[in-house]
Design an enzyme around this catalytic site. Structure first.
Site, short mmCIF file in Angstrom:
data_model
loop_
_atom_site.label_atom_id
_atom_site.label_comp_id
_atom_site.label_asym_id
_atom_site.label_seq_id
_atom_site.Cartn_x
_atom_site.Cartn_y
_atom_site.Cartn_z
N HIS A 143 0.47 -2.56 1.53
CA HIS A 143 1.26 -2.80 0.31
C HIS A 143 2.05 -4.12 0.40
CE1 HIS A 143 3.05 -0.43 -3.29
NE2 HIS A 143 3.12 -1.72 -3.52
N GLU B 238 0.29 7.13 -0.02
CA GLU B 238 1.01 6.13 0.76
C GLU B 238 2.25 6.72 1.44
OE1 GLU B 238 0.65 2.55 -1.62
OE2 GLU B 238 2.55 1.91 -0.80
N ARG C 37 -1.53 0.71 -8.15
CA ARG C 37 -0.90 1.87 -7.51
C ARG C 37 -2.03 2.73 -6.97
NH1 ARG C 37 3.05 -0.58 -7.03
NH2 ARG C 37 5.11 -0.21 -7.92
#
Ligand code: NAP
Length: 312
Positions: free
Chosen positions: A276, A258, A229
């Site tokens: 991602h 993000e 993450r």
């Protein structure tokens, strides 16, 4: 969702489908909790304590079936307090995410992104003996931060596929089918490896785990890879370390803010940036959706939830 998942959700559960791909707004999340028995959510949908509080006593939802293994976007304690169970999709994502870690390692070490950019820009003038020399990955030393399902799948690939030496950081010792050394602490792990690969869950416990101190401990020949993450890595400290040449490069699949990716990262040739992509394979997204629906099926049948997430 993939077509098979959408079809089953409608057929078996009469699901209403939200068509937008952007994360749910706070108002949408509150309404969803108030109006539906089950909500199938995903990583952008920030079900914080505030959302559960705002939904108040009107919460109808009894299950938040998360599409994904990572659930740091859901406040599990607040969900539990509101009587909402949370499930996730572990295992379905493991190999695909490990593959993306290896993709990033290879692209970083072998300067693949940089090479492709040169070629596409029409600036490639043909092979020569010292052009775009990268780093050989085989036989090097990997440090895995978080030796869970994905961490182990990465380490397995590195050991059996690339003859790499494996070290790792975890909260408990692991029994593995290949040799691997558990590091005493993160800084000493960072100091000895060629690739430091982050595979811990997000959340308060791992926030900025990779900080200035860890990056400073890394060798100038070493690469940082993050498939976990974004917020596990202090992005500003990473940019500073890259700009100063303190590490050789980075391969990132996830970002602290993000989908915002800092211009400073985009400007660096020795950084590989993926949007991602960890689980982005047709079969994998289908398996994740089916797993989420299996949890919903168990919930509807009054059975134990196969992938229940519990507040720690
Ligand atoms: P997992 O099996 O639960 O593994 C997590 C590992 O992290 C465990 O080994 C755990 O240690 C370790 N850990 C947790 N907190 C730690 C800490 N503070 N310090 C050191 N180690 C710590 O989870 P997984 O299935 O491998 O998934 C890992 C994460 O990858 C997910 O939570 C998700 O955020 C991310 N992910 C990203 C993508 C993507 O698209 N890029 C896709 C899938 C998953 P112990 O075993 O000792 O408890």
């Amino acid at each position: 969702m993939t077509a098979d998942v959408e079809a089953r959700a409608k057929e078996d559960f009469g699901a209403d489908q939200r068509l937008e791909t952007a994360p749910m707004s706070p108002a949408e999340m509150i309404t969803a909790l108030q109006n539906y028995d089950v909500v199938l959510a995903s990583l952008g949908d920030m079900f914080s304590a505030d959302i559960f509080a705002a939904a108040g006593g009107d919460i109808r939802c009894k299950l938040l079936a998360n599409f994904g293994v990572g659930y740091n976007h859901i406040d599990i304690a607040a969900a539990e307090a509101a009587g909402v169970a949370v499930t996730n999709t572990p295992g379905a994502v493991t190999d695909a995410t490990a593959d993306i870690a290896l993709t990033l390692m290879l692209m970083s070490a072998r300067r693949a992104g940089e090479g492709e950019r040169i070629l596409r820009a029409g600036q490639w003038n043909g092979w020569h003996p010292v052009e775009l020399l990268g780093t050989h990955m085989s036989g090097k030393h990997i440090g895995v931060v978080g030796m869970g399902r994905i961490g182990q799948a990465i380490a397995r690939r590195c050991h059996f596929g690339f003859g790499m030496r494996v070290s790792y950081l975890a909260r408990s010792d692991k029994t593995l089918e290949f040799p691997a050394t558990r590091a005493a602490d993160l800084v000493s792990l960072a100091a000895e490896v060629d690739f430091l690969v982050v595979a811990v869950p997000g959340g308060a416990e791992t926030y900025h785990l990779i900080d200035e101190q860890v990056l400073a401990a890394m060798r100038p020949e070493a690469f940082l890879i993050n498939i976990a993450r974004g917020e596990v890595v202090e992005e500003a400290a990473l940019i500073a370390a890259l700009q100063a040449g303190n590490i050789a490069g980075a391969g990132l699949d996830v970002y602290e803010f993000e989908p915002k990716v800092p211009e400073a990262l985009k400007a660096l040739e020795n950084v590989t940036l993926l949007p991602h992509l960890g689980t982005a394979a047709q079969e994998v997204r289908s398996d994740m959706g089916q797993m989420a629906l299996d949890n919903i099926k168990a919930f509807c049948a009054g059975q134990d939830l196969p992938n229940l997430v519990v507040a720690r």
